[in-house]
Structures are given as structure tokens and as C-alpha cells.
Scaffold this motif. Structure first.
Motif, PDB file in Angstrom:
ATOM      1  N   CYS A 156       0.826  -1.212   0.000  1.00  9.12           N
ATOM      2  CA  CYS A 156       0.000   0.000   0.000  1.00  9.12           C
ATOM      3  C   CYS A 156       0.861   1.264   0.000  1.00  9.12           C
ATOM      4  N   PRO A 157       0.527   2.257  -0.839  1.00  6.12           N
ATOM      5  CA  PRO A 157       1.154   3.576  -0.691  1.00  6.12           C
ATOM      6  C   PRO A 157       0.780   4.167   0.663  1.00  6.12           C
ATOM      7  N   GLY A 177      -8.137 -13.042  -4.461  1.00  4.48           N
ATOM      8  CA  GLY A 177      -7.695 -13.233  -3.095  1.00  4.48           C
ATOM      9  C   GLY A 177      -7.234 -11.920  -2.500  1.00  4.48           C
ATOM     10  N   ALA A 178      -6.921 -11.937  -1.212  1.00  7.24           N
ATOM     11  CA  ALA A 178      -6.564 -10.698  -0.511  1.00  7.24           C
ATOM     12  C   ALA A 178      -5.328 -10.031  -1.112  1.00  7.24           C
ATOM     13  N   MET A 179      -4.308 -10.826  -1.461  1.00  8.78           N
ATOM     14  CA  MET A 179      -3.078 -10.222  -1.972  1.00  8.78           C
ATOM     15  C   MET A 179      -3.307  -9.568  -3.326  1.00  8.78           C
ATOM     16  N   GLN A 180      -4.067 -10.212  -4.188  1.00  9.14           N
ATOM     17  CA  GLN A 180      -4.341  -9.610  -5.487  1.00  9.14           C
ATOM     18  C   GLN A 180      -5.184  -8.352  -5.326  1.00  9.14           C
ATOM     19  N   ASN A 238      -2.848  -5.623  -4.310  1.00 13.45           N
ATOM     20  CA  ASN A 238      -2.075  -5.145  -5.453  1.00 13.45           C
ATOM     21  C   ASN A 238      -2.896  -4.217  -6.337  1.00 13.45           C
ATOM     22  N   LEU A 239      -4.136  -4.627  -6.622  1.00 12.16           N
ATOM     23  CA  LEU A 239      -4.982  -3.829  -7.499  1.00 12.16           C
ATOM     24  C   LEU A 239      -5.366  -2.500  -6.849  1.00 12.16           C
ATOM     25  N   ALA A 240      -5.745  -2.547  -5.578  1.00 12.52           N
ATOM     26  CA  ALA A 240      -6.102  -1.303  -4.882  1.00 12.52           C
ATOM     27  C   ALA A 240      -4.918  -0.344  -4.851  1.00 12.52           C
ATOM     28  N   SER A 241      -3.734  -0.886  -4.614  1.00  7.59           N
ATOM     29  CA  SER A 241      -2.525  -0.050  -4.613  1.00  7.59           C
ATOM     30  C   SER A 241      -2.350   0.626  -5.959  1.00  7.59           C
ATOM     31  N   VAL A 282       8.259  -0.323  -1.170  1.00  2.00           N
ATOM     32  CA  VAL A 282       7.019  -0.090  -0.441  1.00  2.00           C
ATOM     33  C   VAL A 282       6.056   0.685  -1.340  1.00  2.00           C
ATOM     34  N   GLY A 283       4.800   0.226  -1.387  1.00  2.00           N
ATOM     35  CA  GLY A 283       3.793   0.932  -2.165  1.00  2.00           C
ATOM     36  C   GLY A 283       3.793   0.612  -3.640  1.00  2.00           C
ATOM     37  N   VAL A 284       4.581  -0.367  -4.054  1.00  2.00           N
ATOM     38  CA  VAL A 284       4.664  -0.735  -5.473  1.00  2.00           C
ATOM     39  C   VAL A 284       4.217  -2.180  -5.617  1.00  2.00           C
ATOM     40  N   SER A 285       3.234  -2.427  -6.444  1.00  2.00           N
ATOM     41  CA  SER A 285       2.753  -3.792  -6.630  1.00  2.00           C
ATOM     42  C   SER A 285       3.784  -4.623  -7.379  1.00  2.00           C
ATOM     43  N   GLN A 286       3.663  -5.938  -7.257  1.00  2.00           N
ATOM     44  CA  GLN A 286       4.568  -6.831  -7.972  1.00  2.00           C
ATOM     45  C   GLN A 286       4.469  -6.618  -9.480  1.00  2.00           C
TER      46      GLN A 286
END
Length: 727
Positions: free
Chosen positions: A347-348, A393-396, A399-402, A563-567
Motif C-alpha cells: 500500500c502507498p 484473493g486478498a493479496m491480489q 495489489n490492485l487497490a494499490s 514499499v507501495g509498489v505492486s509486484q
């Protein structure tokens, strides 16, 4: 992935011509004993010479080594069956009966010869069926094309010198593979020469897997008389080299697990975990799960979850056992802490504050579910009903919300303001208009013409396009991308793609992974996708860049990123950086583009001192053969390489350093001011002098230190062509 699930794969068009140094030699005379062996196998003496000619006929195919494809015969069962049928027909000329022991032995002899010849071995007539079988199995055990090529070079050199003993040929090949990593001959003879080829391979693989391109350093200090002892000594040395203290108090499983965890962390998370784990070890803690938990709790504190709030999240062993009956409470606690850290770290800053607030009434067991719902609300907030997330899932979702939170409001309005079915197309059009790159939108058709990819190519979903927009925006200055990126770059998306074929052949079982244990919290906490890769960059014959983002990149955490950058965003910056550095000017002659690749690779390699086996500066090629991830190419200053994957190859070093340069410049500057300044010049001055001064100050470098680093960088780069022998 190893690492296939955390690697970002780089495929360069001319890297398909793998490193191959094979000596051409004539057939050596057979010894009397060897002739007897042939006669015993072939039956009548008048057929032995003819069969020898059949065995040796495969040597003729080695006239052009560019055509030797190590992956072909190894992984193509249809080709193997076709070749076996052809061999049977030819051997039947000597055995009209078409069956029986002698016939089968001759078939096996020719088949083994063809396999060895297919990998560059200049087979000699004195090699009988048993000897050829040993050579075949030895080559088949290797899962690295450069290793096969180097072993073949040694085998051929020994053959031309008159050596006929296969055990010696294999032992000499291993001696050469160790030597290319910097292990001196005397040490090999003292420590390794009495070990079996299987043990030597496992030892090399362990060092190569967990110390990447500095494996020679740890092979040179390994102690033991068997693999388990050698592995343990290297694992403890690796842990100590990475700054961990008191490793002598830890059992082997804990040491191996920590080594594995280090491998998937970036510089910022690694530093935090190391401090926390060292402190815990000094206080007498030796349990791996507790060490893992403490390291990840230290990261959570840096992310804003203070010790008081952490305490309210904690749960009892009984509660953990009820929730996760198949796990020991300590392990469940460590895994849940790791999951929480990953969900928050992507998360940013502003989004992370909101995520933390959502945890007010949660505990460690329920935190993932609470955050999953929170990220769903944030996706709906940014994307209205235009972005589907219910199956994620929660991790995806994190990532998308970020990614969505970082899109400019105007871009979100343009993409998500109309019909939901048009959202991805609208966002793709924005990207093409603003940045000039091409977004591939033809499902079932690969932009690079690779038919094996086509069935997996899909129209990029909103999440991929969001990551792409953010990656391109991060790499742009005043709305302009660095050199070599733009209209010549096409970005596509693949889902469900098969993993790259192993070098393991169709006729030999793969040996068990020598690392272990794997039942520990780490990069395997989150579920894997289908592709096994994150991304790929390739160039066509004209030098146009093709970037693929794979489905796994949307699912994973960003422990080795920023930090704050998705995969997904980090992977795209990585792959775009490959395109930026390599491939040359689109449309230029191949020789010109290859010369550009070698020069740029050598310049970068000079900064952390990447060297080839002959100690020349690495430039991505040996003679006319371009290598990729050659285990014999070693790095001298590992501490300046951003990640373990970056330590696999000079090109990956560049691509792994780049996301830190663009997204976390102070960390990149701390890693290596010379690399930072080189990359700044390479991108046309992405940071101006005042920004450089500020970033240097954040990294603890004053103006004089920056000036010294610039002088050092310029001196190394100026010497690079000569030291790489390409001047």
C-alpha cells in the motif's frame, strides 16, 4: 520459482545461441580392448566397423554449433521417439532379425551417441554402449545449458588428448565447472575429487541457487566429505556473509530456512529482518518461526503498526490451533504475520493508513479477511463497478487497490466513467496516447509471432493496464520515456502459460531438490498462479521490444521490491529496463545492435565487477555466443546488487536495480552511488543536480562523496571496453 514463481524471466533473441565452446576433433584410434567391447556388442566382426561408422556419423552434424539446441532433444519426447525409430531401422541392417540382446545393445549405443552428439560431444569409436550411457546420463542430470556446454568443452578436450576412461572424462568436466567458478585445482583435488558426479552437481546447484553468481566464493570454503556436510558449511557461510550473527547456535533447518528467506527479500526488508533476527539470537532465541515472526513484526512497525497495536493483534496458541489445526501455533503465527506484512507493504502511504484503521477490531487470525474486504471497498471506490474483484484473493486485491490509488483522477475518470465492458480498452488507449507504447489487445495471437505463446495471450485486464500505466509514469520525465522505449515497444499479457521446459530429459528422473526444508513461511505463503513467471522481455529480428506480463505478477507480494509498489508494476519496470538497456536501435543491423548490447553490458558490469571465467569483464557474450544466467559468470561486489535475482546475471542486475532507481532512489543510491549515477546518465538525466544532492543526502552522501563516486563511475566505464576485450 526456486524460484520460477518469483523470478522475472528475461529472454533476449540472440541469447538463444547459448554459450558453447566445443573443440572439433577427429576420431581417435580405438584401443584393442575397446575394439573387443565393440565386437562383443555387435556380434560378427565384419559389422563392427560399419556400426562404428554409424555411431560416429552424428559428429558431422556439429559443423555449425549455432544449430546445437540443448533444450530440443532433452524435452521433446516426440523427437526422441522419432530418432529411436530411425536408429532401429539403421541398426536392422546389421541385425536383420530386428530383436535380441545384441540388437538392443547396438540400438542403445547409437541412441546414446546421438544424444551426446546432440549436445556437442565429438563421440569416439572406442566408447562402448556402457560408456556412452554414462556420458548421456551425466549430461542429462544438468539443468543449465551453459553448464552442459562447458562440460562438453572439457570432455572434448580430454577426448582429443587421448583420454578414454569415461569416469576421468566426467571428473575432468566437473573439475572444469568448479574452476570456472573460481575453485582452484588444488582445492578441487583435495575436497571434491573423490565425490560422485551426483554429489558434485548437488553441491554446485546449492551454491548456485542460494549464492547465485558468487557461488565460487562459498564452494572455495566448503568443508565436508558428503553433500550434507558441504551444504551445511556453505549455508552457514552464506548466512554469516549476509550479516547474520550467532548462526552457530542455530540448527541446520533454521539456517537453511533463513538462507531461503534472504533470497526473496530486497535490500530494505533484508536490512530490517537481519537487525531483528540478530537481536533475537543474541537474546537466546533459536526457533525459526519465532525468528521469522520477529523479523516481520519489525517490518510491520516500520509500516506504522506500532508495538501497542501489534500486541492487540496477537492471539493465543489455543486460538491458532483451533483456526489452523494442521500447523503448530508458532508456525501459524509466523505465517499470519508474514501475510499481514505483505498486505500492508504494497500500500502507498495514504492507502496504508486507511488499511491500518480498518484493523481496529481485528486480530492476527482475522486480519487477512478484514483487509480483503477493505481492499474490495477501495477497488470499488476507485473503479466504480467497472473493475471486477470478487474472485480475487486478498493479496491480489491489495495489489490492485494499490495500483488504482496511484492512477491520476483524470485517467480513472476516462477509463472507468463509461460502460464497464470498455474500461480496459479505454485505459489501453490512454496508455498508448500518453506514452506511445503499443498495448497488444489480440487474444490468442502473440505479438512476437511465437505460436507456442498464442493460446495463452489474453486481452490485458484492468489490473495489468493499471500496473503498466504506473510503471510508465514512474519511468517518464516531463512526459517522456527514456531512450529505446516508445513506439518500438509492445506490451502483452499472458495467463496460464506453461513453465519453461526443464533441462531434465525425458529418459531420466529428476533428482530430489537438495535444499530443503520447504515447510516454512516465506515466499510460498501466497498461492501461485499458473505461469510460474512474472515477466519477459524479448526482441524481434529488427530489435523491436516485446514485453509480457504473466498472471503470477498480479498475485504475489513485493518483498524484494519497493514499499507501495505492486509486484506487477515492479515487474514491468524491470522488463522495460531490459528493453531500455538491450536490443539496440530498432531497425539497425544485427551486428550493430549486438555490439551495442555488449558495450552497455560491459559498462554496467564494470561497476560491481562481473567477470567471465577467464576473468575478463562480462559483456554478455563469450566469443560469438551470447549467454544468459551463466553460473560461471561471477560478481565481485554482491553488496551493490539489489536482489538475489539481480545477482544471477549482469542483465538482471541492471533490471533489478532500475525499479529502486525510479521508485526508491535513496535506497538505490545507498546500494551503489556509481550505479545510480551511471543509470541517471543513461536515462538522460532523470534526476537533476539538485535532486541528486537531495537523494545523496538521504543516502548519507555529501557533495564530495557524490563527486568521488562520479569520478569512479566514469573511470570504470571508460575502461570497460578494453577490459571486456571489445575495444
Amino acid at each position: 520459482m526456486r524460484r520460477e514463481c518469483s523470478q522475472k524471466l528475461f529472454i533476449h533473441d540472440h541469447n538463444n545461441r547459448l554459450r558453447q565452446h566445443v573443440t572439433h576433433l577427429s576420431t581417435a584410434p580405438r584401443s584393442e580392448d575397446a575394439t573387443d567391447n565393440v565386437l562383443r556388442m555387435t556380434g560378427p566382426s565384419d559389422t563392427s566397423v560399419l556400426l562404428d561408422e554409424l555411431v560416429l556419423a552424428g559428429n558431422e552434424s556439429l559443423g555449425n554449433l549455432d544449430n546445437v539446441d540443448f533444450a530440443d532433444f532433452r524435452n521433446d519426447s516426440k523427437l526422441a521417439k522419432k530418432m529411436l525409430a530411425e536408429i532401429r531401422r539403421k541398426v536392422e541392417k546389421f541385425h536383420p532379425e530386428g530383436h535380441g540382446k545384441a540388437y538392443n545393445e547396438d540400438v542403445r549405443r547409437v541412441f546414446n551417441a546421438r544424444y551426446a552428439q546432440g549436445h556437442g560431444v565429438q563421440v569416439q569409436a572406442h566408447l562402448d554402449g556402457s560408456e556412452l550411457s554414462k556420458l548421456r546420463k551425466y549430461l542429462q542430470r544438468e539443468d543449465s545449458s551453459p553448464n552442459v556446454a562447458d562440460a562438453v568443452r572439457s570432455i572434448n578436450s580430454s577426448l582429443i588428448s587421448g583420454q578414454q576412461d569415461v569416469e576421468f572424462l566426467i571428473g575432468d568436466a566437473e573439475r572444469a565447472l568448479f574452476a570456472e567458478r573460481g575453485v582452484k585445482g588444488e582445492r578441487f583435488d583435495t575436497v571434491f575429487s573423490g565425490l560422485s558426479p551426483e554429489t558434485l552437481k548437488k553441491t554446485r546447484d546449492f551454491a548456485g541457487s542460494w549464492a547465485n553468481s558468487e557461488s565460487g566464493k562459498f564452494l572455495s570454503v566448503a568443508q565436508g566429505t558428503n553433500f550434507n556436510e558441504l551444504r551445511e558449511s556453505m549455508a552457514r557461510s552464506i548466512l554469516s556473509e549476509r550479516g547474520y550473527q550467532g548462526a552457530e547456535t542455530l540448527d541446520l533447518d533454521t539456517v537453511l530456512s533463513l538462507v531461503r528467506d534472504i533470497d526473496v527479500e530486497g535490500p530494505t526488508t533484508s536490512a530490517t529482518i537481519k537487525v531483528a533476527v540478530n537481536a533475537a539470537i543474541r537474546q537466546g532465541e533459536t526457533n525459526y518461526f519465532e525468528l521469522s515472526r520477529k523479523g516481520n513484526e519489525a517490518i510491520l512497525q516500520e509500516l506504522g503498526l506500532d508495538s501497542k497495536r501489534l500486541a492487540t493483534l496477537r492471539v493465543s496458541d489455543k486460538e491458532l490451533k483451533n483456526a489452523y489445526p494442521d500447523l503448530a501455533p508458532a508456525e501459524a503465527r509466523a505465517v499470519r504475520t508474514r501475510v499481514l506484512r505483505d498486505l500492508l507493504r504494497v500500500c502507498p502511504d495514504g492507502e496504508r493508513t486507511a488499511a491500518l484503521d480498518s484493523l481496529n477490531d481485528a486480530d492476527l487470525i482475522g486480519a487477512e479477511k478484514v483487509l480483503s474486504k477493505h481492499f474490495g471497498r477501495r477497488i470499488r471506490h476507485f473503479g466504480s463497478d467497472a473493475v471486477e474483484y470478487t474472485e480475487m484473493g486478498a493479496m491480489q486485491r491489495a495489489n490492485l487497490a494499490s495500483g488504482l490509488s496511484k492512477l491520476p483522477e483524470q485517467v480513472r475518470n476516462t477509463a472507468f466513467g463509461g460502460a464497464a465492458s470498455r474500461s480496459a480498452a479505454n485505459l489501453a488507449k490512454v496508455i498508448e496516447t500518453q506514452f506511445g507504447v503499443n498495448v497488444h489487445r489480440k487474444a490468442g495471437r502473440a505479438p512476437n509471432g511465437n505460436s507456442s505463446y498464442s493460446r495463452y495471450v489474453q486481452t490485458p485486464p484492468v489490473q495489468t493496464l493499471t500496473d503498466l500505466y504506473n510503471a510508465l509514469a514512474s519511468m517518464s520525465k516531463d512526459g517522456k520515456l527514456p531512450q529505446n522505449l516508445g513506439p518500438s515497444t509492445t506490451v502483452a499479457y499472458m495467463a496460464g502459460a506453461p513453465k519453461s521446459p526443464s533441462m531434465t530429459p525425458v529418459l531420466l528422473r529428476q533428482t530430489a531438490d537438495p535444499v530443503g526444508p520447504w515447510d516454512r513461511p516465506g515466499s510460498w505463503v501466497h498461492r501461485e498462479g499458473k505461469s510460474g513467471y512474472f515477466g519477459e522481455c524479448s526482441q524481434d529480428e529488427e530489435g523491436h521490444d516485446g514485453i509480457f506480463l504473466f498472471d503470477d505478477a498480479t498475485l504475489g507480494p513485493n518483498g524484494d521490491g519497493q514499499v507501495g509498489v505492486s509486484q506487477g508494476e515492479g515487474t514491468l519496470i524491470h522488463e522495460l529496463s531490459h528493453a531500455m538497456q538491450l536490443g539496440g536501435t530498432p531497425g539497425a543491423p544485427t551486428s550493430e545492435r549486438e555490439a551495442s548490447d555488449r558495450l552497455r553490458t560491459a559498462e554496467w558490469a564494470s561497476l560491481s565487477r562481473w567477470t567471465e571465467p577467464d576473468m575478463k569483464l562480462a559483456d554478455g557474450a563469450i566469443d560469438d555466443y551470447f549467454y544468459y544466467y551463466d553460473p560461471a559468470v561471477q560478481v565481485s561486489v554482491r553488496s551493490e546488487v539489489a536482489t538475489s535475482y539481480g545477482a544471477s546475471d549482469p542483465a538482471e542486475d541492471f533490471a533489478e536495480f532500475s525499479p529502486f532507481f525510479f521508485k526508491d532512489p535513496s535506497t538505490a543510491m545507498k546500494l551503489s552511488p556509481t550505479k545510480f549515477l551511471y543509470l541517471n546518465g543513461f536515462t538522460g538525466g532523470f534526476y537533476d543536480e539538485s535532486q541528486l544532492a537531495r537523494i545523496g543526502e538521504e543516502a548519507g552522501l555529501n557533495a564530495e562523496a557524490l563527486r568521488t563516486a562520479r569520478i569512479d563511475m566514469e573511470a570504470k566505464v571508460s575502461r570497460a571496453p578494453l577490459e571486456a576485450a571489445i575495444a
